[in-house]
Design an enzyme around this catalytic site. Structure first.
Site, PDB file in Angstrom:
ATOM      1  CG  ASP A 125      -1.973   1.008   1.230  1.00 52.84           C
ATOM      2  OD1 ASP A 125      -1.701   2.155   0.792  1.00 52.84           O
ATOM      3  OD2 ASP A 125      -3.092   0.693   1.659  1.00 52.84           O
ATOM      4  CB  SER A 153     -10.854  12.607 -13.219  1.00 49.82           C
ATOM      5  OG  SER A 153     -12.166  12.414 -13.702  1.00 49.82           O
ATOM      6  CE1 TYR A 193     -11.588   9.025  -8.502  1.00 53.43           C
ATOM      7  CE2 TYR A 193     -13.240  10.146  -9.840  1.00 53.43           C
ATOM      8  CZ  TYR A 193     -12.032   9.488  -9.735  1.00 53.43           C
ATOM      9  OH  TYR A 193     -11.246   9.296 -10.853  1.00 53.43           O
ATOM     10  CE  LYS A 231      -8.457  10.781  -9.456  1.00 60.68           C
ATOM     11  NZ  LYS A 231      -7.218  10.001  -9.431  1.00 60.68           N
ATOM     12  CG  PHE A 288     -13.004  14.202 -21.068  1.00 56.66           C
ATOM     13  CD1 PHE A 288     -11.787  14.863 -20.905  1.00 56.66           C
ATOM     14  CD2 PHE A 288     -14.167  14.937 -20.928  1.00 56.66           C
ATOM     15  CE1 PHE A 288     -11.736  16.228 -20.622  1.00 56.66           C
ATOM     16  CE2 PHE A 288     -14.128  16.303 -20.662  1.00 56.66           C
ATOM     17  CZ  PHE A 288     -12.911  16.940 -20.513  1.00 56.66           C
ATOM     18  N   GLY A 321     -27.067  13.937 -10.218  1.00 53.52           N
ATOM     19  CA  GLY A 321     -25.717  14.452 -10.447  1.00 53.52           C
ATOM     20  C   GLY A 321     -25.285  14.435 -11.902  1.00 53.52           C
TER      21      GLY A 321
HETATM   22  P1  NAD Z   1      -8.156   0.806 -11.270  1.00 53.04           P
HETATM   23  O1  NAD Z   1      -8.893   0.689  -9.985  1.00 53.04           O
HETATM   24  O2  NAD Z   1      -8.365  -0.250 -12.294  1.00 53.04           O
HETATM   25  O3  NAD Z   1      -6.585   0.915 -10.992  1.00 53.04           O
HETATM   26  C1  NAD Z   1      -6.065   1.516  -9.829  1.00 53.04           C
HETATM   27  C2  NAD Z   1      -5.019   0.579  -9.255  1.00 53.04           C
HETATM   28  O4  NAD Z   1      -4.433   1.185  -8.094  1.00 53.04           O
HETATM   29  C3  NAD Z   1      -5.603  -0.779  -8.819  1.00 53.04           C
HETATM   30  O5  NAD Z   1      -4.825  -1.813  -9.368  1.00 53.04           O
HETATM   31  C4  NAD Z   1      -5.507  -0.745  -7.294  1.00 53.04           C
HETATM   32  O6  NAD Z   1      -5.301  -2.034  -6.740  1.00 53.04           O
HETATM   33  C5  NAD Z   1      -4.322   0.198  -7.068  1.00 53.04           C
HETATM   34  N1  NAD Z   1      -4.337   0.911  -5.775  1.00 53.04           N
HETATM   35  C6  NAD Z   1      -5.340   1.636  -5.242  1.00 53.04           C
HETATM   36  N2  NAD Z   1      -4.966   2.184  -4.078  1.00 53.04           N
HETATM   37  C7  NAD Z   1      -3.676   1.792  -3.862  1.00 53.04           C
HETATM   38  C8  NAD Z   1      -2.718   2.042  -2.825  1.00 53.04           C
HETATM   39  N3  NAD Z   1      -3.010   2.806  -1.751  1.00 53.04           N
HETATM   40  N4  NAD Z   1      -1.483   1.484  -2.931  1.00 53.04           N
HETATM   41  C9  NAD Z   1      -1.158   0.720  -4.004  1.00 53.04           C
HETATM   42  N5  NAD Z   1      -2.022   0.461  -5.012  1.00 53.04           N
HETATM   43  C10 NAD Z   1      -3.257   0.998  -4.945  1.00 53.04           C
HETATM   44  O7  NAD Z   1      -8.496   2.245 -11.891  1.00 53.04           O
HETATM   45  P2  NAD Z   1      -8.243   2.812 -13.365  1.00 53.04           P
HETATM   46  O8  NAD Z   1      -9.533   2.887 -14.080  1.00 53.04           O
HETATM   47  O9  NAD Z   1      -7.067   2.130 -13.972  1.00 53.04           O
HETATM   48  O10 NAD Z   1      -7.855   4.303 -12.988  1.00 53.04           O
HETATM   49  C11 NAD Z   1      -6.519   4.688 -12.726  1.00 53.04           C
HETATM   50  C12 NAD Z   1      -6.504   6.135 -12.250  1.00 53.04           C
HETATM   51  O11 NAD Z   1      -7.149   6.943 -13.230  1.00 53.04           O
HETATM   52  C13 NAD Z   1      -7.241   6.357 -10.934  1.00 53.04           C
HETATM   53  O12 NAD Z   1      -6.513   7.273 -10.164  1.00 53.04           O
HETATM   54  C14 NAD Z   1      -8.552   6.958 -11.364  1.00 53.04           C
HETATM   55  O13 NAD Z   1      -9.094   7.816 -10.388  1.00 53.04           O
HETATM   56  C15 NAD Z   1      -8.152   7.746 -12.611  1.00 53.04           C
HETATM   57  N6  NAD Z   1      -9.279   7.919 -13.531  1.00 53.04           N
HETATM   58  C16 NAD Z   1      -9.973   6.833 -13.964  1.00 53.04           C
HETATM   59  C17 NAD Z   1     -11.078   7.013 -14.794  1.00 53.04           C
HETATM   60  C18 NAD Z   1     -11.892   5.829 -15.264  1.00 53.04           C
HETATM   61  O14 NAD Z   1     -13.062   6.029 -15.667  1.00 53.04           O
HETATM   62  N7  NAD Z   1     -11.372   4.614 -15.279  1.00 53.04           N
HETATM   63  C19 NAD Z   1     -11.457   8.304 -15.200  1.00 53.04           C
HETATM   64  C20 NAD Z   1     -10.699   9.385 -14.763  1.00 53.04           C
HETATM   65  C21 NAD Z   1      -9.610   9.185 -13.920  1.00 53.04           C
END
Ligand code: NAD
Ligand code: UDP
Length: 356
Positions: A75, A141, A165, A169, A194, A311
């Site tokens: 973590d 985001s 959330y 960001k 997006f 929302g």
């Molecule tokens: P995801 O949940 O698939 O990937 C995030 C990864 O981070 C996971 O593998 C999780 O196990 C790991 N993780 C979370 N907290 C952790 C910690 N404290 N220590 C170590 N590992 C940790 O999400 P994603 O869709 O790949 O998104 C990646 C990033 O992009 C995120 O920050 C998310 O907020 C941002 N984002 C995603 C979207 C979307 O729609 N997918 C849109 C905008 C922004």
């Protein structure tokens, strides 16, 4: 204060041959980015605690890239572990994907969201500072545009949020801007995504939400494989061409490419903090997305129009002009590409990734 970026590998100063730490590298966007980093000639190491991903993703990444991937399972909020990693590994740049991302859950468990998303960033940036790592690409985001109703959205719009959330960001962006004032050697990219969708063309990597999906495309995917009965369309009375809301869906492969372009750009920019939208610039309605998915599957899918979701706004799409100009990047995949690739992934893996 931190020193100049470390440039251990030949060419690192020019964005090639860097050793890149990818936090959250087993997740949806992180995993696709790892593949493209390796294809672009970078070396990758991953930190992930598998809170929202499966270790089997790593086996697939290794099979696709034919590379052994060093994975550190912990973590990121563990400050000591994070600092030890930086002390023992040469790291030229960081792409920070790790974080919780479920909008609805964030309203039910706000403290977990603030703690995880902010805590992991504090720990990471402290370790970077201590060990002279200056380049950071952060997953922000379009949610930071809040309830803003004007489209297309550009990077100069004011930021705000409508759920915890989104606030994580907004806050992390501000924290990183403050850090950059104190440490002007930092080169930070705030990437505002997006609506990421799609999957790897192999059909072996994709989005695997836990529980019932909140987002449109994963929901349609699960209707198509029979895990869910029908799509509920949240309102068809918006002020849009067909009454359903417009969103800027972007293929995860285009998103991944945007990160590589940003990493390269950080080497030549004078700005400590750069903000780039990653979107296509086009708004697609819920009906348009449903019909594109039906084309990919080859049959119609059941749906019902229900009331609006709290929302939701009528339209959200990017002005991607700054990323187009400054990064030499633009999205190339169509809505049909996104649906075809998502369907390949979902039909090959109806239940997502196996546990082991
Ligand atoms: P995801 O949940 O698939 O990937 C995030 C990864 O981070 C996971 O593998 C999780 O196990 C790991 N993780 C979370 N907290 C952790 C910690 N404290 N220590 C170590 N590992 C940790 O999400 P994603 O869709 O790949 O998104 C990646 C990033 O992009 C995120 O920050 C998310 O907020 C941002 N984002 C995603 C979207 C979307 O729609 N997918 C849109 C905008 C922004
Ligand atoms: N949507 C829908 N049914 C669903 C999920 C989403 O009609 O089961 C609609 C939602 O109202 C929005 C669009 O699809 O208009 C995109 O929603 P998503 O949650 O994927 O993205 P966001 O709204 O967060 O940009």
């Amino acid at each position: 204060m931190i020193g100049a970026p470390t440039t251990g590998a030949p060419g690192a100063a020019y964005g090639v041959g860097m050793r890149v730490l990818v936090t959250g590298g087993a997740g949806f966007i992180g995993s696709h980015t790892v593949i493209q980093l390796i294809a672009a000639g970078h070396d990758v190491l991953i930190v992930d605690n598998f809170a929202n991903s499966k270790p089997t993703v790593i086996n697939r990444l290794e099979a696709i890239t034919s590379k052994h991937l060093p994975v550190h399972e912990f973590d990121l909020r563990d400050t000591e572990r994070t600092e030890r990693l930086f002390a023992h590994e040469q790291i030229d740049a960081v792409i920070h994907f790790a974080g919780h991302k479920a909008v609805g859950q964030s309203s039910q468990e706000p403290l977990d969201y603030y703690q995880n998303n902010l805590g992991s960033t504090f720990s990471l940036v402290r370790a970077m500072t201590l060990h002279g790592v200056a380049k950071l690409v952060f997953s922000s985001s379009a949610t930071v545009y809040g309830a803003n109703a004007a489209v297309p959205m550009n990077e100069d719009f004011p930021t705000s949020a409508t759920n915890p959330y989104g606030w994580t960001k907004v806050m992390i962006e501000q924290i990183l801007r403050d850090v950059a004032v104190a440490q002007p050697e930092m080169r930070i990219a705030l990437m505002r995504y997006f609506n990421p969708v799609g999957a790897h063309p192999s059909g072996d990597l994709g989005e695997d939400p836990s529980g019932e999906p909140n987002n449109l495309l994963p929901y349609i995917c699960q209707v198509a494989v029979g895990r869910l009965e029908k799509l509920r369309i949240f309102g068809d009375d918006y002020d849009t061409p067909d009454g359903t809301p417009l969103r800027d869906y972007i293929h995860v492969e285009d998103l991944a490419a945007g990160h590589i372009a940003a990493l390269v750009r950080l080497d030549s920019t004078d700005r400590a903090v750069s903000t780039w939208n990653l979107g296509t610039g086009k708004g697609t309605s819920v009906f348009e997305m449903l019909h594109a998915f039906e084309r990919a599957v080859g049959r119609t899918l059941p749906y019902e129009v229900v009331g609006r979701r709290a929302g939701d706004i009528a339209a959200s799409y990017a002005d991607p002009g700054r990323a187009n100009t400054e990064l030499g990047w633009s999205a190339t995949h169509s809505i049909d590409d996104m649906c075809t690739d998502s369907w390949r992934w979902q039909s090959r893996h109806p239940n997502g990734y196996p546990d082991a």
